[in-house]
Design a protein around this motif. Structure first.
Motif, mmCIF file in Angstrom:
data_model
loop_
_atom_site.group_PDB
_atom_site.id
_atom_site.type_symbol
_atom_site.label_atom_id
_atom_site.label_comp_id
_atom_site.label_asym_id
_atom_site.label_seq_id
_atom_site.Cartn_x
_atom_site.Cartn_y
_atom_site.Cartn_z
ATOM 1 N N UNK A 23 -2.665 9.843 -0.921
ATOM 2 C CA UNK A 23 -3.310 10.676 -1.934
ATOM 3 C C UNK A 23 -4.446 9.968 -2.633
ATOM 4 N N UNK A 24 -4.249 8.694 -2.983
ATOM 5 C CA UNK A 24 -5.287 7.945 -3.681
ATOM 6 C C UNK A 24 -6.493 7.700 -2.783
ATOM 7 N N UNK A 25 -6.233 7.458 -1.497
ATOM 8 C CA UNK A 25 -7.333 7.302 -0.549
ATOM 9 C C UNK A 25 -8.172 8.572 -0.487
ATOM 10 N N UNK A 26 -7.500 9.725 -0.452
ATOM 11 C CA UNK A 26 -8.219 11.001 -0.431
ATOM 12 C C UNK A 26 -9.082 11.152 -1.670
ATOM 13 N N UNK A 27 -8.532 10.824 -2.832
ATOM 14 C CA UNK A 27 -9.288 10.962 -4.083
ATOM 15 C C UNK A 27 -10.512 10.049 -4.100
ATOM 16 N N UNK A 28 -10.304 8.774 -3.782
ATOM 17 C CA UNK A 28 -11.395 7.803 -3.873
ATOM 18 C C UNK A 28 -12.437 7.980 -2.775
ATOM 19 N N UNK A 29 -12.078 8.696 -1.703
ATOM 20 C CA UNK A 29 -13.058 8.924 -0.644
ATOM 21 C C UNK A 29 -14.179 9.848 -1.095
ATOM 22 N N UNK A 30 -13.904 10.682 -2.109
ATOM 23 C CA UNK A 30 -14.934 11.617 -2.574
ATOM 24 C C UNK A 30 -15.261 11.420 -4.055
ATOM 25 N N UNK A 31 -14.776 10.330 -4.648
ATOM 26 C CA UNK A 31 -14.942 10.132 -6.092
ATOM 27 C C UNK A 31 -16.401 10.047 -6.498
ATOM 28 N N UNK A 32 -17.243 9.525 -5.610
ATOM 29 C CA UNK A 32 -18.667 9.399 -5.940
ATOM 30 C C UNK A 32 -19.458 10.665 -5.578
ATOM 31 N N UNK A 33 -18.844 11.547 -4.817
ATOM 32 C CA UNK A 33 -19.493 12.808 -4.458
ATOM 33 C C UNK A 33 -19.124 13.893 -5.463
ATOM 34 N N UNK A 34 -17.822 13.970 -5.787
ATOM 35 C CA UNK A 34 -17.330 14.938 -6.768
ATOM 36 C C UNK A 34 -16.485 14.202 -7.810
ATOM 37 N N UNK A 35 -17.133 13.469 -8.707
ATOM 38 C CA UNK A 35 -16.385 12.614 -9.647
ATOM 39 C C UNK A 35 -15.413 13.355 -10.550
ATOM 40 N N UNK A 36 -15.709 14.587 -10.909
ATOM 41 C CA UNK A 36 -14.830 15.328 -11.823
ATOM 42 C C UNK A 36 -13.776 16.148 -11.091
ATOM 43 N N UNK A 37 -13.894 16.280 -9.780
ATOM 44 C CA UNK A 37 -12.969 17.117 -9.006
ATOM 45 C C UNK A 37 -12.122 16.320 -8.032
ATOM 46 N N UNK A 38 -12.382 15.034 -7.893
ATOM 47 C CA UNK A 38 -11.729 14.248 -6.847
ATOM 48 C C UNK A 38 -10.218 14.198 -7.017
ATOM 49 N N UNK A 39 -9.730 14.215 -8.264
ATOM 50 C CA UNK A 39 -8.288 14.120 -8.485
ATOM 51 C C UNK A 39 -7.533 15.317 -7.907
ATOM 52 N N UNK A 40 -8.226 16.456 -7.761
ATOM 53 C CA UNK A 40 -7.585 17.621 -7.162
ATOM 54 C C UNK A 40 -7.282 17.378 -5.682
#
Length: 457
Positions: A114-131
């Protein structure tokens, strides 16, 4: 998150703190320090990682593969297993590689799925990555509880053959008190011992079954070359590879994570060979009489009744491990978001009640849906396909866009192609399984007798 800004995620669990924050200002984590920081205990050498992956991924799903070949046919089933094995192994490797890229660019002790999924897009969608993380964790919970439900039915079916006396539903009820008591155990040290017992029982069972299936093979002209419904086989085969959830937790324990892709390939190719031998040998021996679990086809002699008993013990031990993962994820979320002010005694009482209810839910599903094989095919075609075939390419694309200055065109084409094929198979496999499930509930008997006993890994 500690004082230095490093996010701490558990290495022995699939879950991670649902509200952990990420700070892009953190520095780099040298790859030479990555494993040492995530483990206080003994790190695994390559051969130890190989053995652990084999133990984790070679589950009872192998027992359902002759049934999968029955539905796909001898000309389609084995090649489909080979193709799916290579694609899933590749997806495991790119998931691991994405995790390593993230770990080298962010100060993280470890990253789970789950954390890998979040951090893979954290710089693309910083406010939505946790979803994205919550989406992944949701599917982990679904597939783990699906497996637990099937385990209950599997044990009940085999106990009915070994002991008799009661109907399958009664055996499901009789299993509930025992499962509830053992599921109160949440110490991974204790569960590791039960896992070892389960592995020994499973290996012994497989040895007995392998020596059985390659004796008295049927003539090829009596067998089906092209089966009636290969999408059902697709769901079963994918479900056998649901061990992708264990790839990242194990990577965090490797002494040399840079060698981990080789460990994945070698272990999974070995497992794929075991799957292929069971699928072909089981179908050649039992033909179109192959049932959902090959243990249900075994002769009722003392040796094979003992094999069934060992398999029941193995599945029982596996249930405890599979149950622990989603139970820990969900209760950790409840404790951090809902039960923040509860006392320790209240937390313990609520956790025991919570675990009791979850076990009863798996038992109730096993009793309420006697055609559980269709549910397994649906889980394999949906959750299994999403976890094994769709999410890893998405994570790899997100990782390269977030942490690389240039994304190779071949990588984009390759990942998009895998995703498209997986979505098509997901839709067709799910539709076929739901259609046959509806037929079964409406009283139709299309392949009913053999399919309602299907069991999984």
């Amino acid at each position: 998150m500690d004082d230095s800004g490093t996010v701490k995620c558990p290495t022995n669990n699939v879950g991670c703190d649902l509200d952990a924050n990420f700070d892009e200002s953190d520095g780099l984590l040298p790859s030479s320090q990555r494993s040492d920081n995530v483990n206080e205990g003994k790190l695994l050498k390559d051969w130890e990682g190989f053995m652990t992956l084999v133990k984790v991924n070679l589950g009872t799903g192998v027992l359902a593969l002759p049934f999968a070949v029955k539905y796909a046919g001898l000309a389609i089933g084995p090649p489909l297993i080979v193709i799916m094995a290579f694609i899933v192994i590749h997806c495991m490797v790119i998931l691991s590689s994405s995790s390593q890229i993230i770990s080298k660019n962010v100060k993280l002790s470890s990253v789970d799925y789950g954390k890998t999924a979040e951090l893979s897009i954290i710089r693309i969608f910083p406010s939505k990555a946790h979803h994205f993380r919550r989406f992944v964790n949701c599917f982990i919970v679904i597939i783990q509880y699906g497996v637990c439900t099937v385990y209950v039915l599997f044990m009940a079916e085999n106990l009915k053959q070994i002991i008799g006396h009661f109907d399958t539903k009664i055996w499901c009820l009789l299993l509930m008190p025992v499962l509830i008591i053992f599921c109160y155990i949440h110490s991974l040290d204790i569960l590791s011992y039960t896992s070892s017992v389960g592995n020994i029982c499973l290996i012994t069972t497989l040895i007995i079954i392998y020596q059985n299936v390659f004796r008295g093979l049927q003539h090829l002209e009596r067998l089906t070359l092209v089966g009636p419904s290969f999408p059902l086989a697709f769901g079963i085969i994918v479900f056998c590879f649901e061990g992708i959830n264990s790839i990242l937790p194990l990577e965090n324990r490797m002494k040399k994570p840079e060698n981990y892709s080789k460990v994945i390939w070698s272990s999974q190719l070995f497992i794929g060979l075991c799957y292929l031998l069971m699928a072909i040998g089981g179908y050649l021996h039992y033909g179109d009489n192959s049932l959902g679990s090959i243990t249900l086809n075994l002769p009722k002699t003392p040796l094979y009744l003992a094999a069934r008993g060992l398999c029941v013990i193995s599945v029982f031990c596996s249930y405890l491990i599979q149950f622990h993962i989603p139970a820990s994820i969900l209760f950790k979320y409840l404790r951090s978001d809902v039960l923040t002010d509860a006392s320790q005694i209240k937390l313990i009482s609520l956790e025991l009640a919570y675990r009791t209810v979850l076990v009863l839910v798996t038992g109730a599903l096993a009793i309420a849906v006697p055609k559980l094989g269709y549910i397994i095919s649906i889980l394999g075609a949906t959750s299994g396909t999403i976890m094994c075939l769709i999410l890893p390419p998405l994570i790899e694309l997100g990782t390269y866009y977030s942490y690389s200055s240039k994304v190779p065109k071949w990588l984009i084409i390759k990942d998009v192609l895998i995703i498209i094929v997986a979505i098509i198979c997901c839709v067709i496999g799910t539709y076929t399984a739901i259609y046959r499930l509806a037929l079964a509930f409406n009283g139709h008997s299309v392949h009913h007798q053999s399919f309602n006993n299907i069991t999984h890994n």
